[in-house]
Design a protein around this motif. Structure first.
Motif, PDB file in Angstrom:
ATOM      1  N   ALA A 169       0.844  -1.197   0.000  1.00 45.44           N
ATOM      2  CA  ALA A 169       0.000   0.000   0.000  1.00 45.44           C
ATOM      3  C   ALA A 169       0.877   1.244   0.000  1.00 45.44           C
ATOM      4  O   ALA A 169       1.879   1.313   0.719  1.00 45.44           O
ATOM      5  CB  ALA A 169      -0.926  -0.014   1.212  1.00 45.44           C
ATOM      6  N   PRO A 170       0.506   2.282  -0.790  1.00 47.55           N
ATOM      7  CA  PRO A 170       1.340   3.503  -0.856  1.00 47.55           C
ATOM      8  C   PRO A 170       1.239   4.323   0.429  1.00 47.55           C
ATOM      9  O   PRO A 170       0.161   4.459   1.021  1.00 47.55           O
ATOM     10  CB  PRO A 170       0.728   4.258  -2.049  1.00 47.55           C
ATOM     11  N   GLN A 171       2.401   4.842   0.882  1.00 52.76           N
ATOM     12  CA  GLN A 171       2.521   5.722   2.038  1.00 52.76           C
ATOM     13  C   GLN A 171       1.892   5.117   3.295  1.00 52.76           C
ATOM     14  O   GLN A 171       1.204   5.788   4.066  1.00 52.76           O
ATOM     15  CB  GLN A 171       1.889   7.097   1.746  1.00 52.76           C
ATOM     16  N   VAL A 172       2.113   3.815   3.455  1.00 57.01           N
ATOM     17  CA  VAL A 172       1.628   3.095   4.627  1.00 57.01           C
ATOM     18  C   VAL A 172       2.786   2.305   5.206  1.00 57.01           C
ATOM     19  O   VAL A 172       3.538   1.658   4.476  1.00 57.01           O
ATOM     20  CB  VAL A 172       0.464   2.145   4.270  1.00 57.01           C
ATOM     21  N   HIS A 173       2.923   2.365   6.529  1.00 54.98           N
ATOM     22  CA  HIS A 173       3.929   1.558   7.206  1.00 54.98           C
ATOM     23  C   HIS A 173       3.213   0.619   8.171  1.00 54.98           C
ATOM     24  O   HIS A 173       2.535   1.067   9.109  1.00 54.98           O
ATOM     25  CB  HIS A 173       4.919   2.456   7.971  1.00 54.98           C
ATOM     26  N   CYS A 174       3.340  -0.691   7.908  1.00 51.82           N
ATOM     27  CA  CYS A 174       2.627  -1.696   8.702  1.00 51.82           C
ATOM     28  C   CYS A 174       3.584  -2.397   9.655  1.00 51.82           C
ATOM     29  O   CYS A 174       4.677  -2.824   9.261  1.00 51.82           O
ATOM     30  CB  CYS A 174       1.959  -2.733   7.798  1.00 51.82           C
ATOM     31  N   THR A 175       3.155  -2.513  10.921  1.00 50.73           N
ATOM     32  CA  THR A 175       3.944  -3.207  11.938  1.00 50.73           C
ATOM     33  C   THR A 175       3.092  -4.324  12.533  1.00 50.73           C
ATOM     34  O   THR A 175       2.192  -4.052  13.357  1.00 50.73           O
ATOM     35  CB  THR A 175       4.394  -2.250  13.047  1.00 50.73           C
ATOM     36  N   PRO A 176       3.310  -5.564  12.139  1.00 48.13           N
ATOM     37  CA  PRO A 176       2.528  -6.666  12.731  1.00 48.13           C
ATOM     38  C   PRO A 176       3.172  -7.162  14.020  1.00 48.13           C
ATOM     39  O   PRO A 176       4.378  -7.044  14.227  1.00 48.13           O
ATOM     40  CB  PRO A 176       2.582  -7.744  11.645  1.00 48.13           C
ATOM     41  N   ASP A 177       2.344  -7.703  14.906  1.00 49.53           N
ATOM     42  CA  ASP A 177       2.834  -8.254  16.158  1.00 49.53           C
ATOM     43  C   ASP A 177       1.897  -9.396  16.577  1.00 49.53           C
ATOM     44  O   ASP A 177       0.763  -9.494  16.102  1.00 49.53           O
ATOM     45  CB  ASP A 177       2.883  -7.174  17.244  1.00 49.53           C
ATOM     46  N   THR A 178       2.394 -10.243  17.480  1.00 48.46           N
ATOM     47  CA  THR A 178       1.625 -11.412  17.919  1.00 48.46           C
ATOM     48  C   THR A 178       1.604 -11.471  19.427  1.00 48.46           C
ATOM     49  O   THR A 178       2.642 -11.303  20.079  1.00 48.46           O
ATOM     50  CB  THR A 178       2.226 -12.715  17.359  1.00 48.46           C
ATOM     51  N   LEU A 179       0.412 -11.714  19.980  1.00 50.45           N
ATOM     52  CA  LEU A 179       0.263 -11.876  21.423  1.00 50.45           C
ATOM     53  C   LEU A 179       0.277 -13.359  21.770  1.00 50.45           C
ATOM     54  O   LEU A 179      -0.513 -14.142  21.217  1.00 50.45           O
ATOM     55  CB  LEU A 179      -1.061 -11.270  21.895  1.00 50.45           C
ATOM     56  N   PRO A 180       1.162 -13.783  22.662  1.00 52.91           N
ATOM     57  CA  PRO A 180       1.179 -15.208  23.035  1.00 52.91           C
ATOM     58  C   PRO A 180      -0.067 -15.591  23.842  1.00 52.91           C
ATOM     59  O   PRO A 180      -0.592 -14.791  24.612  1.00 52.91           O
ATOM     60  CB  PRO A 180       2.457 -15.337  23.865  1.00 52.91           C
ATOM     61  N   ASP A 181      -0.514 -16.837  23.644  1.00 53.95           N
ATOM     62  CA  ASP A 181      -1.648 -17.405  24.397  1.00 53.95           C
ATOM     63  C   ASP A 181      -2.877 -16.518  24.325  1.00 53.95           C
ATOM     64  O   ASP A 181      -3.604 -16.319  25.307  1.00 53.95           O
ATOM     65  CB  ASP A 181      -1.272 -17.630  25.866  1.00 53.95           C
ATOM     66  N   SER A 182      -3.133 -15.948  23.135  1.00 49.93           N
ATOM     67  CA  SER A 182      -4.272 -15.053  22.981  1.00 49.93           C
ATOM     68  C   SER A 182      -5.205 -15.588  21.906  1.00 49.93           C
ATOM     69  O   SER A 182      -4.757 -16.061  20.866  1.00 49.93           O
ATOM     70  CB  SER A 182      -3.802 -13.643  22.609  1.00 49.93           C
ATOM     71  N   ASP A 183      -6.513 -15.516  22.183  1.00 45.03           N
ATOM     72  CA  ASP A 183      -7.525 -16.008  21.255  1.00 45.03           C
ATOM     73  C   ASP A 183      -8.215 -14.813  20.594  1.00 45.03           C
ATOM     74  O   ASP A 183      -7.756 -13.680  20.687  1.00 45.03           O
ATOM     75  CB  ASP A 183      -8.533 -16.882  22.016  1.00 45.03           C
ATOM     76  N   HIS A 184      -9.355 -15.070  19.948  1.00 47.21           N
ATOM     77  CA  HIS A 184     -10.079 -13.984  19.277  1.00 47.21           C
ATOM     78  C   HIS A 184     -10.937 -13.241  20.303  1.00 47.21           C
ATOM     79  O   HIS A 184     -12.147 -13.471  20.412  1.00 47.21           O
ATOM     80  CB  HIS A 184     -10.946 -14.575  18.161  1.00 47.21           C
ATOM     81  N   ALA A 185     -10.280 -12.367  21.062  1.00 40.95           N
ATOM     82  CA  ALA A 185     -10.982 -11.590  22.083  1.00 40.95           C
ATOM     83  C   ALA A 185     -10.155 -10.351  22.407  1.00 40.95           C
ATOM     84  O   ALA A 185      -8.912 -10.375  22.359  1.00 40.95           O
ATOM     85  CB  ALA A 185     -11.211 -12.429  23.344  1.00 40.95           C
ATOM     86  N   PHE A 186     -10.854  -9.250  22.740  1.00 42.16           N
ATOM     87  CA  PHE A 186     -10.190  -8.026  23.159  1.00 42.16           C
ATOM     88  C   PHE A 186     -10.171  -8.030  24.685  1.00 42.16           C
ATOM     89  O   PHE A 186     -11.133  -7.646  25.350  1.00 42.16           O
ATOM     90  CB  PHE A 186     -10.928  -6.795  22.624  1.00 42.16           C
ATOM     91  N   ASP A 187      -9.043  -8.506  25.264  1.00 46.63           N
ATOM     92  CA  ASP A 187      -8.949  -8.699  26.700  1.00 46.63           C
ATOM     93  C   ASP A 187      -7.906  -7.749  27.286  1.00 46.63           C
ATOM     94  O   ASP A 187      -7.425  -6.820  26.619  1.00 46.63           O
ATOM     95  CB  ASP A 187      -8.608 -10.158  27.018  1.00 46.63           C
ATOM     96  N   THR A 188      -7.560  -7.991  28.546  1.00 46.57           N
ATOM     97  CA  THR A 188      -6.623  -7.091  29.238  1.00 46.57           C
ATOM     98  C   THR A 188      -5.233  -7.109  28.603  1.00 46.57           C
ATOM     99  O   THR A 188      -4.509  -6.113  28.657  1.00 46.57           O
ATOM    100  CB  THR A 188      -6.532  -7.504  30.719  1.00 46.57           C
ATOM    101  N   LYS A 189      -4.835  -8.273  27.996  1.00 47.44           N
ATOM    102  CA  LYS A 189      -3.544  -8.302  27.297  1.00 47.44           C
ATOM    103  C   LYS A 189      -3.547  -7.314  26.142  1.00 47.44           C
ATOM    104  O   LYS A 189      -2.576  -6.571  25.936  1.00 47.44           O
ATOM    105  CB  LYS A 189      -3.260  -9.711  26.781  1.00 47.44           C
ATOM    106  N   CYS A 190      -4.648  -7.306  25.399  1.00 45.62           N
ATOM    107  CA  CYS A 190      -4.752  -6.357  24.287  1.00 45.62           C
ATOM    108  C   CYS A 190      -4.791  -4.914  24.811  1.00 45.62           C
ATOM    109  O   CYS A 190      -4.213  -4.002  24.193  1.00 45.62           O
ATOM    110  CB  CYS A 190      -6.007  -6.648  23.473  1.00 45.62           C
ATOM    111  N   GLY A 191      -5.460  -4.710  25.960  1.00 42.49           N
ATOM    112  CA  GLY A 191      -5.517  -3.366  26.527  1.00 42.49           C
ATOM    113  C   GLY A 191      -4.151  -2.838  26.900  1.00 42.49           C
ATOM    114  O   GLY A 191      -3.842  -1.651  26.686  1.00 42.49           O
ATOM    115  N   ALA A 192      -3.291  -3.694  27.451  1.00 39.56           N
ATOM    116  CA  ALA A 192      -1.939  -3.251  27.820  1.00 39.56           C
ATOM    117  C   ALA A 192      -1.142  -2.883  26.578  1.00 39.56           C
ATOM    118  O   ALA A 192      -0.398  -1.881  26.570  1.00 39.56           O
ATOM    119  CB  ALA A 192      -1.244  -4.374  28.600  1.00 39.56           C
TER     120      ALA A 192
END
Length: 839
Positions: free
Chosen positions: A803-826
Motif C-alpha cells: 500500500a502507498p505511504q503506509v507503514h505496517c507493523t505486525p505483532d503477535t500476542l502469546p496465548d491469545s484467542d479472538h478476544a479483546f482482553d486485558t492483554k490487548c488493553g496493555a
C-alpha cells in the motif's frame, strides 16, 4: 493392512540414491507442510517414508517384503532358541536368480534325471496334466481369434447391475446391495468354443441379493435358463434354440465377479452350460426350469446326508420359508415321510437364545425374550407357519429355546440332521443345541448363502457336541464328477413327474427386466416374510432392438436438450459475470450505490475523555462495545489530551448481515474464505462488500461530525478497532473513503474480507497524493486465534506492505484467542503512547 508405496510418495524410483531421495523429500515436504496449506496426514506419511528409505536396514526389509517393520511372527522367531530358526527373507532380485527351470535344476542339482522327473510329477496337479483333443486343437492348430463369429444382435441389451451400499467413508455396509437395470453393450464376437445364450429366466437368490461386491456396476447372476442364440465355430454339442441351463464352475467365478447371467444375452463357455431335455421343456415353464439347481440341491442334500434316516425321523430345517430350496426340502421330506421341525426367526422379533453347555437344561430353561412380538410380527409368524405346516412341517418354532421346551414336554428325540438355509452369525451354534450328540452320526449341513455373514461357533460347544458341520454347494457338486450333470437332469425329470401329479409345487413371482421396477424385485427377494421365489424374465431381442432404437432417439433428444441447456447456462454465466465485474468495479467509488445512497452515520454509543479542548480524537470500532469498554477505558486513561468515541457498527441497518457472519465456519478457519478471488465470488460475497462500503462511509460521517465539533483535522484521528470492525475501518482508510489520511490505525485481530480484492481496488485507485507523513498501521494478532489463520495473516501483511505511504507493523500476542482482553488493553496503551503527540 498393506503399507503405501513410499517411493511413489516421495516421487523417486526404487533404485534412487540417498541424495535423490533427500532432494525430492525437501521439495515435497515444503509443498505439503500444514502451515502452507498442506495435508497433515500426507505430511506425516512423507516423514515416515523418508525415515524408512534413508535407513538401510528398513529399506532393505521394505524392498524385500513390502513392510518396513518386523511382524510379531518375525520377532518371535528371532527370539526363539537364540534365533536358530530365524531366516532372512529372500530379496526380490533373488527370484531372477532362482532355478525354476526343470532343465537347469537337473543340470545344476545333485539329482539324477529320474529323481528330478519324479519330483516334478509329485508337484504337478494331476487334473491339469490331462490334455484333451479340444485343448490340443485350441493351443496348437489354429488362431482362436480367426475363428470368432460376429454377434448378430447389433444393439445393447438390458443388464441387471449391482453395487455395494457404502457409508460416507466409502466402506461397504452389510445387507442387500443396490440394483438397477440398464442397457449395456455386449461382446461383439463369439469365440470358437463359446455359446451366446438368450436368457429367459433368472432366479433372484441370496447370492444375488447379498452379493459381496467390491465395485459398482457388476452384472449379477450365477445361474438361469435360456436358449442358444449363436454357437462358436467349433461347438458341436449345442445348436441354435437349444434350451440350456447356466451353471458355471465355482472356481471360475466368484461373488464379486459372477458370470453375469442377469442380462438378455450372455456369452458362456460350453463347460458352463447344461442342455435341458425336451421332456422337461414340455412340462415346466422357463421360470420353473431356472430353479433346477435349487430343487436339485434340496434333493441331493437329503440323499447324501439323510441316507441313514428312516420314515418318521425328524429333520431340523432353519429358514425353510426363505427360498425355493426350503420349500423343496419340506415337500421332499413329506414325500419321504420324514418329520420336518422348522425354525422360523423373523427380523425384529424378540428371540430367546440358548447359551451354555451342550445338553444342559440350564442353557435354555430360564432363557426368554425380553418383550412380546408386535402384532404385525405375530400375524406374519402365524401366516408363514400355516404355509409351512401345509407344505409338510410337523412343528414350527420361533427359536431354539421354544423347540427344546417342546421336545422336553413331549419327550421327543432330537433330530440327527439339521439343514441351515440362512447361515447367519449364530445359526450353527443354536442348531447344535437342537440336535443329538455327534456319536449318533449327527450332522449339520449349511446349504444356503444367507446374508453372507461369518459363522461363529464356540470351540467348547463344538467339542462337547462332537458332530459334523458340512457345507454343500450345488455348482461344485455338479462339476465334481462327469456323471453329476446327467444325475441332476435325471433328478429334475423325477421332480417334473411330481409337478405333473401336483405333488410338488413351486411358487414363483415374475418381474420383467426393463418394464418392472428391478429394485422392488430385490426388495421382495430380501423380505423374509415373503416365501415366493422372485424370478427375472427378459425381453426378446426384437423388444431389445426396439428399445435400443427408442433409447437412441431419446438419447439424441437428451443430447440436443443438454446442448441447449449448456448454451443457455453459458450465456447466463457470461451475463452474470459481466454484471458481477461491473458491480465490483463500481464498489468503493463515487459512482457506487453506497456513495449515491448513504444510510446515515454509525451510532456513537460512547463519548468521553477530554471533550473540551482535545488535541486528538480516538475512535474505537469494535465488535461488542459494551463488553470491550472496560478494557478500552483503562487503556486510554493516560491519554488525557484526547477525546474518545466508540461506535457500534453492528447496530446500523447495514451491519446486520456482516454481524451475523460466522467466524468459526470451516471456510474461515482453514483460510479459504479470505483467499477467494473475484472469479469465485458469490452473490452473498458481493452483498458483504457492499455492506462494508456502506458501513465505511457511515463511519466517515460519524467521525466528521466530531472533528467539526472539536475543531480537529483528520491527521489528528487515531482509529482503533477489533475483529470485523477493524476490517471495515481498514477498508475505509486504504480505499480513501476518508477525505484525508488519518494519523494512525491500531487494530487487534482485524477481519478483512478478501485481501486480494482490497489489493486490486488499491491498484485501481492509482497512486495516492504525496503526504508529509506516512500512515502507521499496527496489526496485533492472537497466536491461538483460529478465526485469523496464518495464510490470511501472511496475505494481508503482503497487501499492506504494497500500500502507498503506509507503514505496517505486525505483532503477535502469546496465548491469545479472538478476544479483546486485558492483554490487548496493555498493548494498546503502549501503542497510544507511541502514536499520540506528547504535550
Amino acid at each position: 493392512m498393506a503399507e503405501p508405496d513410499y517411493y511413489a510418495l516421495i516421487g523417486v524410483d526404487r533404485g534412487a540414491t540417498l541424495h535423490e531421495i533427500r532432494s525430492k523429500f525437501r521439495t515435497k515436504v515444503l509443498a505439503e507442510h500444514p502451515d502452507k496449506g498442506g495435508d497433515p496426514k500426507k505430511f506425516q506419511l512423507l516423514n515416515k517414508a523418508y525415515n524408512i528409505l534413508t535407513d538401510q536396514e528398513k529399506r532393505r526389509r521394505y524392498d524385500a517384503t513390502g513392510r518396513a517393520e518386523k511382524s510379531a511372527e518375525e520377532e518371535f522367531v528371532e527370539g526363539f532358541g537364540g534365533g536358530r530358526l530365524h531366516f532372512e527373507p529372500r530379496a526380490k532380485e533373488a527370484d531372477d536368480r532362482a532355478i525354476v527351470s526343470l532343465q537347469d535344476r537337473i543340470i545344476l542339482g545333485p539329482q539324477t534325471h529320474e529323481e528330478g522327473f519324479a519330483e516334478w510329477l509329485r508337484q504337478r496337479d494331476q487334473s491339469a496334466m490331462v490334455l484333451t483333443d479340444r485343448d490340443f486343437m485350441k493351443t496348437h492348430l489354429f488362431n482362436a481369434a480367426e475363428l470368432a463369429v460376429k454377434v448378430h444382435h447389433p444393439g445393447p441389451v438390458h443388464h441387471v447391475l449391482g453395487s455395494p451400499k457404502t457409508d460416507a467413508y466409502g466402506q461397504n455396509l452389510p445387507g442387500p446391495i443396490q440394483v438397477q437395470a440398464k442397457p449395456r453393450p455386449i461382446k461383439k464376437t463369439v469365440d470358437h468354443d463359446e455359446v451366446l445364450v438368450r436368457m429367459l429366466a433368472v432366479p433372484v437368490d441370496d447370492s444375488m441379493v447379498y452379493a459381496d461386491l467390491k465395485k459398482a456396476g457388476v452384472c449379477l447372476g450365477m445361474t438361469g435358463v435360456g436358449r442358444v442364440e449363436q454357437a462358436g465355430s467349433r461347438v458341436e454339442d449345442f445348436r441354435a434354440e437349444d434350451a440350456v441351463l447356466i451353471l458355471p464352475k465355482p472356481a471360475k467365478y466368484s461373488e464379486d465377479k459372477p458370470i453375469g447371467s442377469a442380462r438378455t444375452l450372455v456369452t458362456c463357455n460350453v463347460e458352463d452350460i447344461i442342455k435341458v431335455p425336451n421332456e422337461i421343456l414340455e412340462e415346466l415353464t422357463p421360470e420353473q426350469i431356472c430353479l433346477t439347481p435349487v430343487v436339485v440341491a434340496a434333493y441331493t442334500v437329503l440323499e447324501l446326508y439323510g441316507s441313514k434316516l428312516k420314515p418318521g425321523d425328524s429333520v431340523l430345517l432353519n429358514a425353510a420359508h426363505m427360498s425355493v430350496s426350503g420349500s423343496a426340502l419340506l415337500q421332499l421330506c413329506k414325500l419321504l415321510k420324514l418329520k420336518p421341525l422348522c425354525l422360523l426367526t423373523l427380523p425384529g422379533a424378540p428371540k430367546a437364545v440358548v447359551n451354555g453347555e451342550y445338553g444342559s437344561k440350564s442353557a435354555w430353561q430360564d432363557a426368554g425374550s425380553q418383550e412380546p412380538p408386535s402384532a404385525s410380527l405375530r400375524a406374519a409368524y402365524d401366516r408363514i407357519s400355516e404355509v409351512l405346516v401345509t407344505m409338510g412341517a410337523e412343528e414350527v418354532f420361533p427359536d431354539a429355546v421354544a423347540l427344546l421346551r417342546w421336545r422336553d414336554r413331549n419327550q421327543r428325540m432330537l433330530p440327527k440332521l439339521a439343514l441351515d438355509g440362512i447361515s447367519s452369525k449364530d445359526s450353527i451354534e443354536q442348531l447344535i443345541h437342537c440336535v443329538q450328540p455327534g456319536d449318533k452320526d449327527t450332522q449339520i449341513v449349511v446349504y444356503g448363502h444367507g446374508t453372507a455373514q461369518p459363522i461363529e461357533v464356540s470351540p467348547h460347544l463344538l467339542a462337547a457336541w462332537g458332530g459334523k458341520v458340512n457345507g454343500f454347494h450345488i455348482s461344485r457338486w455338479v462339476h465334481s464328477s462327469t456323471a453329476n450333470p446327467k444325475k441332476m437332469i435325471s433328478i429334475m425329470e423325477n421332480v417334473t413327474k411330481l409337478v405333473r401329479a401336483n405333488k410338488f409345487l413351486i411358487d414363483t413371482v415374475l418381474y420383467k427386466v426393463g418394464e418392472d421396477p428391478i429394485g422392488d424385485a430385490f426388495s421382495r427377494a430380501a423380505d423374509p416374510t415373503d416365501s415366493s421365489q422372485v424370478v427375472l424374465i427378459f425381453p426378446t431381442l426384437a423388444e431389445e432392438l426396439q428399445a435400443s432404437t427408442e433409447e437412441q432417439r431419446k438419447e439424441k433428444q437428451r443430447q440436443i436438450l443438454a446442448a441447449e441447456q449448456e448454451a443457455q447456462k453459458k450465456k447466463e454465466d457470461e451475463e452474470r459475470d459481466k454484471l458481477k465485474n461491473e458491480w465490483l468495479q463500481l464498489l468503493f467509488t463515487e459512482q457506487s450505490v453506497a456513495a449515491m445512497s448513504p444510510e446515515g452515520p454509525l451510532p456513537a454509543v460512547y463519548t468521553g475523555g477530554n471533550t473540551k479542548s482535545p488535541t486528538s480524537l480516538l475512535v474505537w470500532v469494535g465488535d461488542n462495545v459494551k463488553a470491550e469498554m472496560s478494557v478500552l477505558a483503562d487503556a486510554t486513561s493516560t491519554s488525557t489530551n484526547s477525546a474518545l468515541m466508540a461506535v457500534a457498527w453492528y447496530e446500523h441497518p447495514s451491519g446486520e448481515a456482516y454481524a451475523d457472519f460466522n467466524l468459526k465456519a470451516p471456510e474461515v478457519v482453514d483460510g479459504s474464505w479470505y483467499l477467494r478471488d473475484t472469479a469465485g465470488f458469490e452473490n452473498e460475497d458481493l452483498d458483504l462488500l457492499h455492506d462494508v462500503e456502506l458501513l465505511g462511509r457511515s463511519l466517515v460521517e460519524t467521525i466528521e461530525s466530531r472533528l467539526n465539533e472539536f475543531g480537529l483535522d483528520w491527521s489528528n484521528v487515531s482509529i482503533m478497532g477489533f475483529g470485523k470492525g477493524a476490517g471495515l475501518a481498514m477498508y475505509a482508510s486504504l480505499l480513501r473513503l476518508f477525505p484525508k489520511p488519518v494519523g494512525s490505525l491500531l487494530f487487534f485481530s482485524p477481519v478483512v474480507p478478501f485481501p486480494a480484492f482490497l489489493a486490486d481496488k488499491m491498484k485501481a485507485l492509482g497512486p495516492a497524493p504525496v503526504q508529509p507523513t506516512v500512515m502507521k498501521i499496527f496489526a496485533v494478532w492472537g497466536n491461538r486465534n483460529r478465526s485469523t489463520p496464518g495464510t490470511y495473516r501472511q496475505l494481508l501483511t503482503q497487501v499492506l506492505r504494497k500500500a502507498p505511504q503506509v507503514h505496517c507493523t505486525p505483532d503477535t500476542l502469546p496465548d491469545s484467542d479472538h478476544a479483546f482482553d486485558t492483554k490487548c488493553g496493555a498493548v494498546l496503551q503502549q501503542l497510544l503512547s507511541l502514536v499520540l503527540p506528547r504535550h
